[in-house]
Write a protein that holds these residues in place. Structure first.
Motif, PDB file in Angstrom:
ATOM      1  N   ALA A 255      38.870  39.186  38.844  1.00  0.00           N
ATOM      2  CA  ALA A 255      40.015  39.207  39.471  1.00  0.00           C
ATOM      3  C   ALA A 255      40.992  39.426  38.753  1.00  0.00           C
ATOM      4  O   ALA A 255      42.076  40.150  38.891  1.00  0.00           O
ATOM      5  CB  ALA A 255      40.333  37.744  40.258  1.00  0.00           C
ATOM      6  N   ARG A 256      41.069  39.011  37.346  1.00  0.00           N
ATOM      7  CA  ARG A 256      42.013  39.215  36.396  1.00  0.00           C
ATOM      8  C   ARG A 256      42.057  40.576  35.905  1.00  0.00           C
ATOM      9  O   ARG A 256      43.041  41.557  35.872  1.00  0.00           O
ATOM     10  CB  ARG A 256      41.913  38.772  35.020  1.00  0.00           C
ATOM     11  CG  ARG A 256      42.321  37.303  34.825  1.00  0.00           C
ATOM     12  CD  ARG A 256      42.215  36.824  33.630  1.00  0.00           C
ATOM     13  NE  ARG A 256      42.124  35.335  33.535  1.00  0.00           N
ATOM     14  CZ  ARG A 256      41.071  34.423  33.783  1.00  0.00           C
ATOM     15  NH1 ARG A 256      39.874  34.767  33.891  1.00  0.00           N
ATOM     16  NH2 ARG A 256      41.140  33.110  33.848  1.00  0.00           N
ATOM     17  N   MET A 257      40.706  41.637  36.044  1.00  0.00           N
ATOM     18  CA  MET A 257      40.775  42.727  35.779  1.00  0.00           C
ATOM     19  C   MET A 257      41.547  43.618  37.006  1.00  0.00           C
ATOM     20  O   MET A 257      42.169  44.584  36.819  1.00  0.00           O
ATOM     21  CB  MET A 257      39.384  43.408  35.613  1.00  0.00           C
ATOM     22  CG  MET A 257      38.782  43.085  34.315  1.00  0.00           C
ATOM     23  SD  MET A 257      37.231  43.964  34.070  1.00  0.00           S
ATOM     24  CE  MET A 257      36.149  43.305  35.583  1.00  0.00           C
ATOM     25  N   LEU A 258      41.497  43.133  38.275  1.00  0.00           N
ATOM     26  CA  LEU A 258      41.904  43.529  39.444  1.00  0.00           C
ATOM     27  C   LEU A 258      43.488  43.448  39.397  1.00  0.00           C
ATOM     28  O   LEU A 258      44.220  44.423  39.698  1.00  0.00           O
ATOM     29  CB  LEU A 258      41.437  43.025  40.623  1.00  0.00           C
ATOM     30  CG  LEU A 258      39.953  43.524  40.979  1.00  0.00           C
ATOM     31  CD1 LEU A 258      39.579  42.658  42.137  1.00  0.00           C
ATOM     32  CD2 LEU A 258      39.809  44.882  41.413  1.00  0.00           C
ATOM     33  N   LEU A 259      43.863  42.230  38.678  1.00  0.00           N
ATOM     34  CA  LEU A 259      45.259  42.064  38.395  1.00  0.00           C
ATOM     35  C   LEU A 259      45.915  43.341  37.604  1.00  0.00           C
ATOM     36  O   LEU A 259      46.796  43.888  37.752  1.00  0.00           O
ATOM     37  CB  LEU A 259      45.645  40.798  38.052  1.00  0.00           C
ATOM     38  CG  LEU A 259      45.449  39.649  39.076  1.00  0.00           C
ATOM     39  CD1 LEU A 259      45.763  38.421  38.566  1.00  0.00           C
ATOM     40  CD2 LEU A 259      46.343  39.990  40.315  1.00  0.00           C
TER      41      LEU A 259
ATOM     42  N   ARG B 235      45.808  45.851  41.604  1.00  0.00           N
ATOM     43  CA  ARG B 235      45.062  45.492  43.014  1.00  0.00           C
ATOM     44  C   ARG B 235      45.255  44.164  43.321  1.00  0.00           C
ATOM     45  O   ARG B 235      44.219  43.486  43.567  1.00  0.00           O
ATOM     46  CB  ARG B 235      43.533  46.206  42.860  1.00  0.00           C
ATOM     47  CG  ARG B 235      43.446  47.493  42.238  1.00  0.00           C
ATOM     48  CD  ARG B 235      44.149  48.472  43.330  1.00  0.00           C
ATOM     49  NE  ARG B 235      44.011  48.374  44.547  1.00  0.00           N
ATOM     50  CZ  ARG B 235      42.932  49.067  45.127  1.00  0.00           C
ATOM     51  NH1 ARG B 235      42.250  50.070  44.464  1.00  0.00           N
ATOM     52  NH2 ARG B 235      42.509  48.786  46.445  1.00  0.00           N
ATOM     53  N   TYR B 236      46.469  43.765  43.552  1.00  0.00           N
ATOM     54  CA  TYR B 236      46.879  42.236  43.978  1.00  0.00           C
ATOM     55  C   TYR B 236      46.042  41.870  45.052  1.00  0.00           C
ATOM     56  O   TYR B 236      45.518  40.720  45.415  1.00  0.00           O
ATOM     57  CB  TYR B 236      48.227  42.100  44.007  1.00  0.00           C
ATOM     58  CG  TYR B 236      48.923  42.570  42.881  1.00  0.00           C
ATOM     59  CD1 TYR B 236      48.811  42.586  41.354  1.00  0.00           C
ATOM     60  CD2 TYR B 236      50.207  43.280  43.233  1.00  0.00           C
ATOM     61  CE1 TYR B 236      49.401  43.113  40.591  1.00  0.00           C
ATOM     62  CE2 TYR B 236      50.829  43.711  41.998  1.00  0.00           C
ATOM     63  CZ  TYR B 236      50.414  43.656  40.573  1.00  0.00           C
ATOM     64  OH  TYR B 236      51.090  44.389  39.517  1.00  0.00           O
ATOM     65  N   ASP B 237      45.835  42.501  46.125  1.00  0.00           N
ATOM     66  CA  ASP B 237      45.382  42.248  47.500  1.00  0.00           C
ATOM     67  C   ASP B 237      43.587  41.938  47.090  1.00  0.00           C
ATOM     68  O   ASP B 237      43.130  40.899  47.563  1.00  0.00           O
ATOM     69  CB  ASP B 237      45.696  43.275  48.539  1.00  0.00           C
ATOM     70  CG  ASP B 237      46.887  43.237  49.035  1.00  0.00           C
ATOM     71  OD1 ASP B 237      47.713  42.249  49.060  1.00  0.00           O
ATOM     72  OD2 ASP B 237      47.437  44.160  49.621  1.00  0.00           O
ATOM     73  N   LEU B 238      43.140  42.790  46.399  1.00  0.00           N
ATOM     74  CA  LEU B 238      41.957  42.861  46.304  1.00  0.00           C
ATOM     75  C   LEU B 238      41.551  41.662  45.412  1.00  0.00           C
ATOM     76  O   LEU B 238      40.471  41.042  45.599  1.00  0.00           O
ATOM     77  CB  LEU B 238      41.135  44.105  45.453  1.00  0.00           C
ATOM     78  CG  LEU B 238      41.057  45.275  46.179  1.00  0.00           C
ATOM     79  CD1 LEU B 238      40.683  46.485  45.504  1.00  0.00           C
ATOM     80  CD2 LEU B 238      40.038  45.071  47.615  1.00  0.00           C
ATOM     81  N   ALA B 239      42.259  41.327  44.400  1.00  0.00           N
ATOM     82  CA  ALA B 239      42.268  40.281  43.491  1.00  0.00           C
ATOM     83  C   ALA B 239      42.386  38.916  44.404  1.00  0.00           C
ATOM     84  O   ALA B 239      41.241  37.973  44.129  1.00  0.00           O
ATOM     85  CB  ALA B 239      43.049  40.104  42.240  1.00  0.00           C
TER      86      ALA B 239
ATOM     87  N   CYS C 247      51.566  35.695  43.678  1.00  0.00           N
ATOM     88  CA  CYS C 247      53.223  35.756  43.025  1.00  0.00           C
ATOM     89  C   CYS C 247      53.446  37.319  42.692  1.00  0.00           C
ATOM     90  O   CYS C 247      54.275  37.680  43.046  1.00  0.00           O
ATOM     91  CB  CYS C 247      52.946  35.019  41.751  1.00  0.00           C
ATOM     92  SG  CYS C 247      54.813  35.073  40.910  1.00  0.00           S
ATOM     93  N   LEU C 248      52.345  38.069  42.303  1.00  0.00           N
ATOM     94  CA  LEU C 248      52.649  39.514  42.012  1.00  0.00           C
ATOM     95  C   LEU C 248      53.030  40.515  43.102  1.00  0.00           C
ATOM     96  O   LEU C 248      53.714  41.495  43.079  1.00  0.00           O
ATOM     97  CB  LEU C 248      51.365  39.936  41.064  1.00  0.00           C
ATOM     98  CG  LEU C 248      51.323  39.504  39.461  1.00  0.00           C
ATOM     99  CD1 LEU C 248      50.171  39.848  38.757  1.00  0.00           C
ATOM    100  CD2 LEU C 248      52.665  39.732  38.695  1.00  0.00           C
TER     101      LEU C 248
END
Length: 195
Positions: free
Chosen positions: A8-12, A16-20, A54-55
């Motif tokens: 999830a950190r990698m997605l952030l 890619r906030y929605d995917l995370a 948040c992002l």
């Protein structure tokens, strides 16, 4: 589920906030099914989920999950330890987003203490933390403290990296803002040119 927060950190990082957020929600469902929602793994997932919200501008949800992560850390006795460094940083920036500079400074300063004790202030995350704290200091009218932190970033990180990249530009901008507030317009102009 163990590596969920890292993915999830990698997605952030890829914005890619929605995917995370979706990944973290699925992981939390699995943790709840396993009755493991009050574990360190769950706290990490909740922390990343809060950051993703948040992002993406979903502040109520962000606060909910960051608060839940804090609760789990408090239950585990890890809230005042290095295990909560990331949570403290993200809670600090959440407070900053809502205009609570004093609360933000408290969280970010505590996180900085943990990073200093584990010698991780020179990592990209550590330098970002210093920059975030410098921005908070500007909002608190603590320009000298902001300048000191930016100088630390520039001397520690930017000298070794050749002074290029987003961190360089951001630190130059924060330095320029601090210099303007201190009445040093010439220095601010030079800082903007440097970044």
């Amino acid at each position: 589920v163990e590596g969920c927060s890292n993915v999830a950190r990698m997605l952030l990082a890829l914005e890619r906030y929605d995917l995370a957020a979706e990944l973290c929600q699925k992981c939390l469902l699995k943790l709840e099914a396993a009755r493991a929602e009050e574990t360190m793994v769950a706290a990490k997932v909740m922390t990343v989920l809060g950051r993703a919200y948040c992002l993406n501008g979903h502040y109520a949800e962000a606060r909910e999950y960051l608060d839940r992560a804090r609760f789990v850390h408090q239950m585990l006795g890890t809230y005042q330890t290095a295990a909560a460094t990331e949570l403290l940083e993200w809670r600090g920036m959440m407070h900053f987003t809502f205009g609570h500079a004093d609360r933000a400074a408290k969280c970010l300063t505590k996180s900085l203490q943990f990073r200093e004790s584990s010698c991780t202030t020179t990592t990209r995350e550590g330098m970002t933390l210093l920059l975030e704290l410098a921005m908070v200091h500007l909002c608190q009218d603590r320009c000298a403290d902001a300048v000191q932190l930016v100088k630390e970033i520039q001397e520690t990180h930017l000298c070794s990296k050749g002074g290029v990249g987003p961190l360089s530009a951001q630190s130059s901008m924060v330095m320029a803002l601090a210099q303007v507030r201190q009445g040093d317009k010439l220095g601010a102009k030079e800082s903007c040119s440097a970044g």
